[in-house]
Design a protein around this motif. Structure first.
Motif, PDB file in Angstrom:
ATOM      1  N   ARG A 129       0.846  -1.200   0.000  1.00  0.00           N
ATOM      2  CA  ARG A 129       0.000   0.000   0.000  1.00  0.00           C
ATOM      3  C   ARG A 129       0.880   1.250   0.000  1.00  0.00           C
ATOM      4  NH1 ARG A 129      -2.485   2.606   4.400  1.00  0.00           N
ATOM      5  NH2 ARG A 129      -0.390   2.388   5.283  1.00  0.00           N
ATOM      6  N   TRP A 174      -3.521   5.707  -4.252  1.00  0.00           N
ATOM      7  CA  TRP A 174      -3.528   4.419  -3.535  1.00  0.00           C
ATOM      8  C   TRP A 174      -2.695   4.492  -2.257  1.00  0.00           C
ATOM      9  CZ3 TRP A 174      -6.664   0.505  -5.097  1.00  0.00           C
ATOM     10  CH2 TRP A 174      -6.584  -0.686  -4.361  1.00  0.00           C
ATOM     11  N   LEU A 211      -4.702   5.545   0.800  1.00  0.00           N
ATOM     12  CA  LEU A 211      -5.852   4.760   1.257  1.00  0.00           C
ATOM     13  C   LEU A 211      -5.624   4.220   2.668  1.00  0.00           C
ATOM     14  CD1 LEU A 211      -6.803   2.541  -1.828  1.00  0.00           C
ATOM     15  CD2 LEU A 211      -8.034   4.546  -0.966  1.00  0.00           C
ATOM     16  N   VAL A 251      -9.103  -0.397   3.651  1.00  0.00           N
ATOM     17  CA  VAL A 251      -9.701  -0.168   2.334  1.00  0.00           C
ATOM     18  C   VAL A 251      -8.835  -0.790   1.244  1.00  0.00           C
ATOM     19  CG1 VAL A 251     -10.396   1.589   0.660  1.00  0.00           C
ATOM     20  CG2 VAL A 251     -10.865   1.929   3.096  1.00  0.00           C
ATOM     21  N   SER A 252      -7.516  -0.626   1.357  1.00  0.00           N
ATOM     22  CA  SER A 252      -6.611  -1.194   0.348  1.00  0.00           C
ATOM     23  C   SER A 252      -6.657  -2.718   0.360  1.00  0.00           C
ATOM     24  CB  SER A 252      -5.181  -0.705   0.579  1.00  0.00           C
ATOM     25  OG  SER A 252      -4.598  -1.297   1.731  1.00  0.00           O
ATOM     26  N   TRP A 255      -9.308  -4.463   1.098  1.00  0.00           N
ATOM     27  CA  TRP A 255     -10.598  -4.848   0.515  1.00  0.00           C
ATOM     28  C   TRP A 255     -10.610  -4.630  -0.993  1.00  0.00           C
ATOM     29  CZ3 TRP A 255     -14.201  -1.522  -1.892  1.00  0.00           C
ATOM     30  CH2 TRP A 255     -15.413  -2.131  -2.248  1.00  0.00           C
ATOM     31  N   LEU A 256     -10.104  -3.501  -1.436  1.00  0.00           N
ATOM     32  CA  LEU A 256     -10.169  -3.141  -2.848  1.00  0.00           C
ATOM     33  C   LEU A 256      -9.041  -3.763  -3.667  1.00  0.00           C
ATOM     34  CD1 LEU A 256     -11.657  -1.464  -4.980  1.00  0.00           C
ATOM     35  CD2 LEU A 256     -10.257   0.508  -4.298  1.00  0.00           C
TER      36      LEU A 256
END
Length: 342
Positions: free
Chosen positions: A184, A322, A325, A329-330, A332-333
């Motif tokens: 991330r 990104w 984030l 969230v990172s 999940w996405l």
């Protein structure tokens, strides 16, 4: 001539395929039949071609199709892997390559990509964007450290004074939290936790996790592969604090020592890096020689070779966003995107 067939997911010739890979000089961990299961779990169709002569396997070519609206449609050997391409005699490899080109045309993909480790004598287009780094492992910890370049050796010695500890096991949770934070921070979508669990299930004791801790907190972690007396630290990284602690340097050094002393490995494969990137320079600091990777391509429906590099200017805004984030969230996405970044 040769008969070309496709290996099914639960084919009775899976073991024969793997034995051929193990006996081939260029056979790598990424040629193993188990990758077809891993790729299938990600939703990608495999076409694991093998050539036979008098019913005996004389060549293999693992392929899988990766198709998305964002990144195009490609037939690759092998997605999510640094090495691939055909194995066998030159004649057999050329035969399998032609079968792959025919298959790519039938599927109407944008292009065919073969991730060879070494130059090939064929008519495909070669493009070099990455290099790989490997080195022999010396006989003991002190000799391994002595083989590292002076500046990096000093960094490792600093890490040894940081009161770091490490564990070796298959525990996925600490690894995943550490690794997902690392990627991330780099602006890269992470795989799902289940992807790494699938790797462990499919490849068993050929996988291992080394996690470094400071005061009990995971700060760096790496998932490695073992094959042909070689260790490949493949998915690794650290949290933001890792740079200050030098815990990544500590991690890779301890992995080298462990692989030599406890696993009987005589070689260390530090993986591929984009030419002249930060990772490329970091690996050179360890004293390893960069060896160019001559990946090969055949355009099918595309008019030009793809540029999926993170250095591509059109991805820079995405990367910066990104990096901002929240970690959850990172996580999940990320898997919804990374499954297509083969």
């Amino acid at each position: 001539m040769y008969q070309v067939s496709s290996l099914a997911l639960d084919d009775k010739r899976n073991a024969e395929w793997d034995n051929f890979v193990k006996s081939s000089p260029d056979g790598s961990f990424f040629h193993l039949a188990g990758w077809q299961h891993v790729l299938a779990d990600l939703g990608h169709q495999g076409f694991y071609l093998y050539a036979t002569a008098e019913q005996e396997i004389v060549g293999v070519l693992p392929l899988a199709r990766v198709k998305s609206r964002l990144f195009g449609d490609a037939l690759v050997s092998t997605p999510f892997c640094v090495y691939g391409g055909a194995l066998g005699s030159d004649e057999v490899k050329r035969h399998l390559e032609q079968s792959a080109i025919t298959l790519a045309a039938e599927l109407a993909v944008d292009y065919l990509e073969l991730r060879y480790q070494h130059p090939q004598h064929n008519q495909l287009t070669t493009r070099i964007q990455h290099a790989t780094f490997q080195c022999p492992l010396a006989e003991d910890d002190a000799a391994i450290l002595a083989n590292v370049k002076k500046k990096q050796r000093a960094v490792i010695r600093q890490s040894l004074n940081q009161q770091l500890s490490y564990t070796l096991d298959s525990a996925i949770d600490d690894f995943y939290k550490t690794y997902s934070e690392s990627v991330r921070n780099l602006g890269t979508p992470v795989f799902s936790k289940s992807y790494f669990q699938t790797l462990q299930t499919v490849f068993g004791n050929k996988t291992e996790i080394l996690t470094v801790r400071k005061d009990g907190k995971p700060v760096s972690s790496v998932l490695s592969f073992y094959f042909k007396d070689q260790v490949l630290p493949y998915y690794g990284g650290g949290i933001s604090q890792a740079r200050e602690l030098k815990s990544n340097d500590f991690m890779y050094y301890q992995l080298m020592c462990h692989a030599r002393a406890d696993k009987g490995c005589n070689s260390y494969d530090f993986g591929r890096s984009k030419l002249e990137s930060g990772a490329y320079s970091y690996k050179k600091h360890w004293g390893m020689v960069a060896v160019d990777l001559p990946y090969q391509y055949q355009l099918i429906n595309a008019s030009a070779l793809p540029n999926l590099s993170p250095n591509n200017p059109k991805y820079q805004l995405f990367i910066k966003l990104w990096q901002k984030l929240p970690l959850g969230v990172s996580q999940w996405l990320g898997p919804k995107i990374s499954r297509y970044l083969g």
